[in-house]
Write a protein that holds these residues in place. Structure first.
Motif, PDB file in Angstrom:
ATOM      1  N   ASP A 285       0.830  -1.207   0.000  1.00  0.00           N
ATOM      2  CA  ASP A 285       0.000   0.000   0.000  1.00  0.00           C
ATOM      3  C   ASP A 285       0.872   1.267   0.000  1.00  0.00           C
ATOM      4  O   ASP A 285       0.670   2.180   0.789  1.00  0.00           O
ATOM      5  CB  ASP A 285      -0.975   0.005   1.174  1.00  0.00           C
ATOM      6  N   ILE A 286       1.842   1.284  -0.929  1.00  0.00           N
ATOM      7  CA  ILE A 286       2.759   2.410  -1.070  1.00  0.00           C
ATOM      8  C   ILE A 286       2.684   2.964  -2.486  1.00  0.00           C
ATOM      9  O   ILE A 286       2.790   2.217  -3.458  1.00  0.00           O
ATOM     10  CB  ILE A 286       4.212   1.997  -0.766  1.00  0.00           C
ATOM     11  N   LEU A 287       2.486   4.269  -2.577  1.00  0.00           N
ATOM     12  CA  LEU A 287       2.523   4.978  -3.849  1.00  0.00           C
ATOM     13  C   LEU A 287       3.868   5.685  -3.933  1.00  0.00           C
ATOM     14  O   LEU A 287       4.246   6.433  -3.032  1.00  0.00           O
ATOM     15  CB  LEU A 287       1.392   6.002  -3.929  1.00  0.00           C
TER      16      LEU A 287
ATOM     17  N   ILE B 170       4.198   7.709  -0.549  1.00  0.00           N
ATOM     18  CA  ILE B 170       3.040   7.868   0.325  1.00  0.00           C
ATOM     19  C   ILE B 170       2.724   6.497   0.902  1.00  0.00           C
ATOM     20  O   ILE B 170       2.362   5.574   0.166  1.00  0.00           O
ATOM     21  CB  ILE B 170       1.826   8.428  -0.433  1.00  0.00           C
ATOM     22  N   LEU B 171       2.920   6.357   2.206  1.00  0.00           N
ATOM     23  CA  LEU B 171       2.613   5.111   2.898  1.00  0.00           C
ATOM     24  C   LEU B 171       1.113   5.059   3.177  1.00  0.00           C
ATOM     25  O   LEU B 171       0.457   6.103   3.301  1.00  0.00           O
ATOM     26  CB  LEU B 171       3.398   5.029   4.204  1.00  0.00           C
ATOM     27  N   ASP B 172       0.554   3.863   3.283  1.00  0.00           N
ATOM     28  CA  ASP B 172      -0.897   3.690   3.458  1.00  0.00           C
ATOM     29  C   ASP B 172      -1.639   4.517   2.411  1.00  0.00           C
ATOM     30  O   ASP B 172      -2.594   5.243   2.714  1.00  0.00           O
ATOM     31  CB  ASP B 172      -1.333   4.089   4.874  1.00  0.00           C
ATOM     32  N   ALA B 173      -1.190   4.397   1.179  1.00  0.00           N
ATOM     33  CA  ALA B 173      -1.662   5.249   0.088  1.00  0.00           C
ATOM     34  C   ALA B 173      -3.170   5.165  -0.130  1.00  0.00           C
ATOM     35  O   ALA B 173      -3.813   6.188  -0.385  1.00  0.00           O
ATOM     36  CB  ALA B 173      -0.933   4.894  -1.202  1.00  0.00           C
ATOM     37  N   SER B 174      -3.747   3.981  -0.021  1.00  0.00           N
ATOM     38  CA  SER B 174      -5.183   3.854  -0.274  1.00  0.00           C
ATOM     39  C   SER B 174      -6.009   4.605   0.762  1.00  0.00           C
ATOM     40  O   SER B 174      -7.150   4.968   0.494  1.00  0.00           O
ATOM     41  CB  SER B 174      -5.596   2.383  -0.316  1.00  0.00           C
ATOM     42  N   LYS B 175      -5.416   4.883   1.916  1.00  0.00           N
ATOM     43  CA  LYS B 175      -6.118   5.645   2.955  1.00  0.00           C
ATOM     44  C   LYS B 175      -5.842   7.136   2.837  1.00  0.00           C
ATOM     45  O   LYS B 175      -6.602   7.954   3.337  1.00  0.00           O
ATOM     46  CB  LYS B 175      -5.688   5.149   4.331  1.00  0.00           C
ATOM     47  N   ASN B 176      -4.718   7.504   2.203  1.00  0.00           N
ATOM     48  CA  ASN B 176      -4.289   8.902   2.168  1.00  0.00           C
ATOM     49  C   ASN B 176      -4.427   9.577   0.808  1.00  0.00           C
ATOM     50  O   ASN B 176      -4.195  10.780   0.690  1.00  0.00           O
ATOM     51  CB  ASN B 176      -2.830   9.000   2.626  1.00  0.00           C
ATOM     52  N   ALA B 177      -4.782   8.823  -0.214  1.00  0.00           N
ATOM     53  CA  ALA B 177      -4.930   9.395  -1.559  1.00  0.00           C
ATOM     54  C   ALA B 177      -6.040   8.638  -2.284  1.00  0.00           C
ATOM     55  O   ALA B 177      -6.223   7.446  -2.065  1.00  0.00           O
ATOM     56  CB  ALA B 177      -3.619   9.277  -2.332  1.00  0.00           C
ATOM     57  N   GLU B 178      -6.758   9.340  -3.135  1.00  0.00           N
ATOM     58  CA  GLU B 178      -7.820   8.696  -3.907  1.00  0.00           C
ATOM     59  C   GLU B 178      -7.277   8.182  -5.230  1.00  0.00           C
ATOM     60  O   GLU B 178      -6.351   8.755  -5.800  1.00  0.00           O
ATOM     61  CB  GLU B 178      -8.936   9.695  -4.188  1.00  0.00           C
ATOM     62  N   GLY B 179      -7.845   7.100  -5.722  1.00  0.00           N
ATOM     63  CA  GLY B 179      -7.533   6.599  -7.056  1.00  0.00           C
ATOM     64  C   GLY B 179      -6.104   6.142  -7.249  1.00  0.00           C
ATOM     65  O   GLY B 179      -5.507   6.406  -8.283  1.00  0.00           O
ATOM     66  N   VAL B 180      -5.529   5.451  -6.276  1.00  0.00           N
ATOM     67  CA  VAL B 180      -4.127   5.047  -6.362  1.00  0.00           C
ATOM     68  C   VAL B 180      -3.876   3.991  -7.434  1.00  0.00           C
ATOM     69  O   VAL B 180      -2.733   3.781  -7.831  1.00  0.00           O
ATOM     70  CB  VAL B 180      -3.581   4.550  -4.999  1.00  0.00           C
ATOM     71  N   SER B 181      -4.920   3.368  -7.931  1.00  0.00           N
ATOM     72  CA  SER B 181      -4.718   2.317  -8.936  1.00  0.00           C
ATOM     73  C   SER B 181      -4.748   2.853 -10.366  1.00  0.00           C
ATOM     74  O   SER B 181      -4.582   2.092 -11.317  1.00  0.00           O
ATOM     75  CB  SER B 181      -5.762   1.216  -8.767  1.00  0.00           C
ATOM     76  N   SER B 182      -4.948   4.163 -10.534  1.00  0.00           N
ATOM     77  CA  SER B 182      -4.908   4.745 -11.868  1.00  0.00           C
ATOM     78  C   SER B 182      -4.270   6.139 -11.796  1.00  0.00           C
ATOM     79  O   SER B 182      -4.309   6.788 -10.755  1.00  0.00           O
ATOM     80  CB  SER B 182      -6.307   4.847 -12.470  1.00  0.00           C
ATOM     81  N   VAL B 183      -3.707   6.564 -12.923  1.00  0.00           N
ATOM     82  CA  VAL B 183      -3.008   7.854 -12.967  1.00  0.00           C
ATOM     83  C   VAL B 183      -3.486   8.643 -14.169  1.00  0.00           C
ATOM     84  O   VAL B 183      -3.628   8.102 -15.254  1.00  0.00           O
ATOM     85  CB  VAL B 183      -1.475   7.652 -13.061  1.00  0.00           C
ATOM     86  N   GLU B 184      -3.749   9.917 -13.953  1.00  0.00           N
ATOM     87  CA  GLU B 184      -4.063  10.822 -15.051  1.00  0.00           C
ATOM     88  C   GLU B 184      -2.909  11.815 -15.140  1.00  0.00           C
ATOM     89  O   GLU B 184      -2.531  12.433 -14.143  1.00  0.00           O
ATOM     90  CB  GLU B 184      -5.369  11.556 -14.785  1.00  0.00           C
TER      91      GLU B 184
END
Length: 65
Positions: free
Chosen positions: A10-12, A46-60
């Protein structure tokens, strides 16, 4: 620039350029900034990315003109 999301950890990670990281600083809890020998920003994580950022599985990506 490289952007990677590791769902298992869960790291971005955003690598701005290839350079040797000399110093890392946790700017805010879970936000790690990496710097080269001149103090220029090389990457951020960004640690715990899914909790701290939206849409971590896609990039625009957009380039302003």
């Amino acid at each position: 620039m490289k952007i990677t999301y590791d769902p298992a950890a869960d790291i971005l990670s955003v690598v701005l350029r290839d350079a040797v990281v000399v110093e890392s600083d946790e700017d805010k809890p879970g936000i790690i900034l990496d710097y080269d020998g001149t103090g220029a920003l090389v990457a951020l994580e960004i640690l715990d990315a899914s909790k701290n950022a939206e849409g971590v599985s896609s990039v625009e990506f957009k380039v302003a003109v």
